[in-house]
Motif scaffolding. Structure first.
Motif, PDB file in Angstrom:
ATOM      1  N   GLU A 240      38.245  23.224  13.728  1.00  0.00           N
ATOM      2  CA  GLU A 240      39.246  22.122  13.429  1.00  0.00           C
ATOM      3  C   GLU A 240      38.749  21.138  12.437  1.00  0.00           C
ATOM      4  O   GLU A 240      39.255  20.374  11.552  1.00  0.00           O
ATOM      5  CB  GLU A 240      39.466  21.343  14.878  1.00  0.00           C
ATOM      6  CG  GLU A 240      40.291  20.179  14.849  1.00  0.00           C
ATOM      7  CD  GLU A 240      40.458  19.561  16.327  1.00  0.00           C
ATOM      8  OE1 GLU A 240      41.225  18.680  16.317  1.00  0.00           O
ATOM      9  OE2 GLU A 240      40.322  20.196  17.116  1.00  0.00           O
ATOM     10  N   GLY A 241      37.391  20.674  12.651  1.00  0.00           N
ATOM     11  CA  GLY A 241      36.627  19.565  11.961  1.00  0.00           C
ATOM     12  C   GLY A 241      37.010  19.778  10.341  1.00  0.00           C
ATOM     13  O   GLY A 241      37.361  18.966   9.836  1.00  0.00           O
ATOM     14  N   SER A 242      36.316  20.982  10.133  1.00  0.00           N
ATOM     15  CA  SER A 242      36.184  21.311   8.764  1.00  0.00           C
ATOM     16  C   SER A 242      37.495  21.372   8.038  1.00  0.00           C
ATOM     17  O   SER A 242      37.775  21.380   6.908  1.00  0.00           O
ATOM     18  CB  SER A 242      35.373  22.415   8.181  1.00  0.00           C
ATOM     19  OG  SER A 242      35.578  23.697   9.094  1.00  0.00           O
ATOM     20  N   ALA A 243      38.442  22.222   8.895  1.00  0.00           N
ATOM     21  CA  ALA A 243      39.734  22.570   8.439  1.00  0.00           C
ATOM     22  C   ALA A 243      40.454  21.303   8.019  1.00  0.00           C
ATOM     23  O   ALA A 243      41.237  21.102   6.995  1.00  0.00           O
ATOM     24  CB  ALA A 243      40.444  23.242   9.509  1.00  0.00           C
ATOM     25  N   MET A 244      40.458  20.238   8.895  1.00  0.00           N
ATOM     26  CA  MET A 244      41.139  18.985   8.803  1.00  0.00           C
ATOM     27  C   MET A 244      40.699  18.257   7.511  1.00  0.00           C
ATOM     28  O   MET A 244      41.217  17.794   6.686  1.00  0.00           O
ATOM     29  CB  MET A 244      41.033  18.176   9.822  1.00  0.00           C
ATOM     30  CG  MET A 244      41.618  18.539  11.262  1.00  0.00           C
ATOM     31  SD  MET A 244      43.493  18.766  11.036  1.00  0.00           S
ATOM     32  CE  MET A 244      43.948  17.140  10.939  1.00  0.00           C
ATOM     33  N   ASP A 245      38.985  18.054   7.400  1.00  0.00           N
ATOM     34  CA  ASP A 245      38.650  17.767   6.152  1.00  0.00           C
ATOM     35  C   ASP A 245      39.029  18.307   4.740  1.00  0.00           C
ATOM     36  O   ASP A 245      39.227  17.718   3.924  1.00  0.00           O
ATOM     37  CB  ASP A 245      37.001  17.629   6.236  1.00  0.00           C
ATOM     38  CG  ASP A 245      36.623  16.841   7.237  1.00  0.00           C
ATOM     39  OD1 ASP A 245      37.026  16.218   7.804  1.00  0.00           O
ATOM     40  OD2 ASP A 245      35.434  17.197   7.597  1.00  0.00           O
ATOM     41  N   ASP A 342      32.163  21.904  14.028  1.00  0.00           N
ATOM     42  CA  ASP A 342      32.249  20.597  14.554  1.00  0.00           C
ATOM     43  C   ASP A 342      31.411  20.342  15.762  1.00  0.00           C
ATOM     44  O   ASP A 342      30.974  21.223  16.431  1.00  0.00           O
ATOM     45  CB  ASP A 342      33.758  20.083  14.552  1.00  0.00           C
ATOM     46  CG  ASP A 342      34.445  20.985  15.613  1.00  0.00           C
ATOM     47  OD1 ASP A 342      33.803  21.520  16.516  1.00  0.00           O
ATOM     48  OD2 ASP A 342      35.642  21.370  15.319  1.00  0.00           O
ATOM     49  N   LYS A 343      31.315  18.909  16.282  1.00  0.00           N
ATOM     50  CA  LYS A 343      30.582  18.597  17.333  1.00  0.00           C
ATOM     51  C   LYS A 343      31.017  19.344  18.599  1.00  0.00           C
ATOM     52  O   LYS A 343      30.308  19.772  19.519  1.00  0.00           O
ATOM     53  CB  LYS A 343      30.884  17.063  17.506  1.00  0.00           C
ATOM     54  CG  LYS A 343      29.884  16.614  18.891  1.00  0.00           C
ATOM     55  CD  LYS A 343      30.176  15.026  19.025  1.00  0.00           C
ATOM     56  CE  LYS A 343      29.528  14.643  20.152  1.00  0.00           C
ATOM     57  NZ  LYS A 343      29.761  13.107  20.217  1.00  0.00           N
ATOM     58  N   GLU A 344      32.434  19.603  18.769  1.00  0.00           N
ATOM     59  CA  GLU A 344      32.767  20.157  20.060  1.00  0.00           C
ATOM     60  C   GLU A 344      32.385  21.737  20.276  1.00  0.00           C
ATOM     61  O   GLU A 344      32.006  22.033  21.235  1.00  0.00           O
ATOM     62  CB  GLU A 344      34.239  20.248  20.141  1.00  0.00           C
ATOM     63  CG  GLU A 344      34.986  20.203  21.562  1.00  0.00           C
ATOM     64  CD  GLU A 344      36.358  19.997  21.674  1.00  0.00           C
ATOM     65  OE1 GLU A 344      36.987  20.085  22.671  1.00  0.00           O
ATOM     66  OE2 GLU A 344      36.862  19.342  20.646  1.00  0.00           O
ATOM     67  N   LEU A 345      32.279  22.248  19.132  1.00  0.00           N
ATOM     68  CA  LEU A 345      32.028  23.609  19.102  1.00  0.00           C
ATOM     69  C   LEU A 345      30.521  23.946  19.088  1.00  0.00           C
ATOM     70  O   LEU A 345      30.065  24.678  19.735  1.00  0.00           O
ATOM     71  CB  LEU A 345      32.415  24.401  17.855  1.00  0.00           C
ATOM     72  CG  LEU A 345      33.967  24.704  17.698  1.00  0.00           C
ATOM     73  CD1 LEU A 345      34.555  25.316  16.442  1.00  0.00           C
ATOM     74  CD2 LEU A 345      34.338  25.586  18.762  1.00  0.00           C
ATOM     75  N   MET A 346      29.894  22.999  18.542  1.00  0.00           N
ATOM     76  CA  MET A 346      28.484  22.798  18.629  1.00  0.00           C
ATOM     77  C   MET A 346      27.849  22.850  20.084  1.00  0.00           C
ATOM     78  O   MET A 346      26.886  23.555  20.666  1.00  0.00           O
ATOM     79  CB  MET A 346      27.790  21.727  17.807  1.00  0.00           C
ATOM     80  CG  MET A 346      27.782  21.942  16.448  1.00  0.00           C
ATOM     81  SD  MET A 346      27.063  20.640  15.358  1.00  0.00           S
ATOM     82  CE  MET A 346      25.384  20.796  15.983  1.00  0.00           C
ATOM     83  N   ILE A 347      28.659  22.017  20.844  1.00  0.00           N
ATOM     84  CA  ILE A 347      28.401  21.683  22.543  1.00  0.00           C
ATOM     85  C   ILE A 347      28.753  22.978  23.194  1.00  0.00           C
ATOM     86  O   ILE A 347      27.782  23.678  23.841  1.00  0.00           O
ATOM     87  CB  ILE A 347      29.060  20.472  22.881  1.00  0.00           C
ATOM     88  CG1 ILE A 347      28.566  19.194  22.327  1.00  0.00           C
ATOM     89  CG2 ILE A 347      28.764  20.419  24.544  1.00  0.00           C
ATOM     90  CD1 ILE A 347      29.404  17.940  22.822  1.00  0.00           C
ATOM     91  N   GLY A 348      29.752  23.684  22.817  1.00  0.00           N
ATOM     92  CA  GLY A 348      30.177  24.881  23.287  1.00  0.00           C
ATOM     93  C   GLY A 348      29.271  25.971  23.156  1.00  0.00           C
ATOM     94  O   GLY A 348      29.124  26.935  23.881  1.00  0.00           O
ATOM     95  N   GLN A 349      28.896  25.771  21.982  1.00  0.00           N
ATOM     96  CA  GLN A 349      27.948  27.210  21.490  1.00  0.00           C
ATOM     97  C   GLN A 349      26.568  27.199  22.345  1.00  0.00           C
ATOM     98  O   GLN A 349      25.860  27.968  22.765  1.00  0.00           O
ATOM     99  CB  GLN A 349      27.795  27.010  19.919  1.00  0.00           C
ATOM    100  CG  GLN A 349      27.012  28.500  19.448  1.00  0.00           C
ATOM    101  CD  GLN A 349      25.628  28.569  19.489  1.00  0.00           C
ATOM    102  OE1 GLN A 349      24.937  27.394  19.383  1.00  0.00           O
ATOM    103  NE2 GLN A 349      25.242  29.797  19.839  1.00  0.00           N
TER     104      GLN A 349
END
Length: 411
Positions: A240-245, A342-349
Motif C-alpha cells: 500500500e505505502g509504496s503503491a500510493m507514493d 510499509d510500516k504495517e507490513l514490517m510489523i506483520g512480518q
C-alpha cells in the motif's frame, strides 16, 4: 626443414584436389551462427543456449560438399529474440465466458491448464495494462515443479482479450474498473471454469496477483468470494505505502513511453531494451497481447488506455496492507526490494503473519523477470499450506471409543 622434408611435402600436397574444402572446428561454427541468430541478453534466466550444451565434436571435421555445413541459415529460419511466441506453448486452453450485467455484456477471457486428480488450481491476476500472458513463462516453470497442479490466468476487463460492450453505448475506456468489480470478475471466471470442467466442487485454490492483481486477489480473500476453496494467496511487488507514493509519478511515466510501435517485434524489443521486462521468453509471449494493430496506420498501439484508469488508482490500493494481513488463508509477499515494505507490513512480518521473499535482481515484473525462481517459491508456498499434507492428532472421543484411551487419562 631439410631439403628432403620439403621435397616430401611438395610431392604429397600436389596430390590434393584444388577445391578441397577447408577444415573447421564445428564448435566455433555452431557458436558463431547461434550468436548471429539468437542475440539473447545475458540477464535472461531462461537462456539455455550455452556453448557447453553439446559434448560432441571435440575435434576438426572435413565435411562432404553435399552436407552444406558451411551454408548460413536463411533469415526466415532464424528466430530472433523479438519474434512473438504463441500462447499455446504455455497453456492448454484458451477460454471465453459471456456475462450479462445491467451495464453491459462482458466477454471474459482466460488461459487454462487444468489440474489433474486432486491437484490445486493456481489462479493468477495480472497488473494494470498487462494481460494473463504475463504469467505464461511462470506457468511453464510451475508445472514442472507441481505436475498435478493447474493454472488459470485471466485477462481483466479492458485488458488482453476480455472485452466489454456497454448497454448505454459509452466508450470502453469509461468502464468500471473498481477493485470490487475486478474481484467479482475473478470469482465469476473461477466459477465459470468450474462449470466448464464439470467439477462438483472447486479444487484447492491459490491466488497469485501482480501489482493491481495483488490488490484484486487480496480483495477476493478478504471478502471470501471463493469460500473455503481458497487455500492461500500471494501478492507480487505491491504494498500500500509504496503503491500510493508511486501514483504521483504515473502520469510522467505514461507520457514518456512510446505511443505506438511499427511492429510487434519493435514492441517486444522496446520492453527488453528499457528493461521493463528482463526475460526474453516472457517478453515474446506477453507483449503481443498488450498491443493492437491499427488498420489505418498499420502501427501497433497499446490495447489498454492506462491513463483512462486514473479515477480508480487510489481505490485499488487504499487499505491493502490491512486487508492482506487480516484475510484468512496462507499469505505470501514477493518483492523486488525491501524498501517497498510499509510500516504495517514490517510489523506483520516480524510477527510472522506472512511469508516474505525478496528478489533484488528482479524488476517490477517479478514473475516475468524471474519465472523459475517465482515458480519455486509458489510451489513451496503451496506445499506448506496444502491441506492434504496436514496430519491432525486424533480426537479424544475417537480414542476413547477405540479403547485406546480411558476417560480419566486425558484430564
Amino acid at each position: 626443414m631439410s631439403d628432403l622434408q620439403r621435397a616430401f611435402a611438395r610431392t604429397h600436397l600436389a596430390r590434393l584436389p584444388p577445391d578441397a574444402p577447408p577444415v573447421f572446428d564445428e564448435r566455433e561454427e555452431r557458436d558463431e551462427s547461434q550468436d548471429e541468430a539468437l542475440p539473447l541478453p545475458p540477464e535472461s534466466p531462461n537462456d539455455s543456449s550455452s556453448s557447453a550444451s553439446s559434448t560432441s565434436s571435440t575435434g576438426t571435421i572435413v565435411p562432404s560438399p553435399s552436407q552444406k555445413l558451411f551454408e548460413r541459415p536463411r533469415s526466415s529460419g532464424i528466430k530472433s529474440r523479438s519474434a512473438p511466441l504463441p500462447w499455446d506453448d504455455f497453456f492448454a486452453q484458451s477460454l471465453s465466458f459471456r456475462q450479462t450485467t445491467p451495464s453491459g455484456t462482458i466477454s471474459h477471457h482466460a488461459y487454462l491448464t487444468p489440474p489433474t486428480s486432486s491437484g490445486p488450481l493456481i489462479v493468477t491476476h495480472h497488473g494494470a495494462g498487462s494481460s494473463g500472458l504475463s504469467f505464461a513463462a511462470f506457468t511453464s516453470e510451475l508445472l514442472k515443479l507441481l505436475p498435478s497442479a493447474g493454472v488459470l490466468s485471466l485477462d481483466a476487463r479492458g485488458h488482453g482479450e476480455t472485452s466489454v460492450t456497454t448497454s448505454s453505448g459509452s466508450s470502453p475506456s469509461a468502464q468500471d474498473l473498481s477493485l470490487t468489480t475486478l474481484a467479482q470478475d475473478l470469482a465469476f471466471v473461477v466459477n465459470a471454469v468450474k462449470g466448464h470442467m464439470k467439477w462438483t466442487t472447486l479444487p484447492d485454490i491459490v491466488l497469485i496477483g501482480h501489482s493491481l492483481g495483488g490488490a484484486v486477489v487480496t480483495e477476493v480473500a478478504h471478502e471470501r468470494l471463493l469460500g473455503n476453496a481458497l487455500l492461500a494467496y500471494g501478492v507480487l511487488d505491491v504494498v500500500e505505502g509504496s503503491a500510493m507514493d508511486a501514483l504521483s509519478s504515473m502520469d510522467t511515466y505514461l507520457s514518456t513511453r512510446p505511443r505506438s510501435f511499427p511492429s510487434l517485434a519493435s514492441g517486444i524489443e522496446w520492453h527488453l531494451k528499457s528493461r521493463t521486462i528482463r526475460n526474453t521468453t516472457s517478453a515474446r509471449v506477453s507483449v503481443p497481447s498488450l498491443l493492437l494493430e491499427s488498420k489505418v496506420t498499420d502501427k501497433w498501439s497499446w490495447r489498454t488506455d492506462l491513463g483512462a484508469t486514473k479515477p480508480f488508482w487510489e481505490g485499488w490500493f487504499v487499505g491493502l496492507s490491512k486487508k492482506f494481513l487480516e484475510s484468512r488463508g496462507g499469505k505470501l509477499l514477493l518483492l523486488a526490494g525491501t524498501d517497498r515494505l510499509d510500516k504495517e507490513l514490517m510489523i506483520g512480518q516480524m510477527q510472522g503473519k506472512y511469508q516474505l521473499q525478496v528478489f533484488p535482481e528482479s524488476g517490477h515484473f517479478i514473475q516475468e523477470d524471474q519465472p523459475a525462481k517465482t515458480a519455486q517459491i509458489v510451489a513451496d508456498f503451496y506445499r506448506r499450506n496444502d491441506r492434504g499434507g496436514l496430519v491432525l492428532p486424533p480426537k479424544v472421543d475417537d480414542l476413547i471409543k477405540q479403547g485406546k484411551l480411558k476417560p480419566a487419562e486425558h484430564k
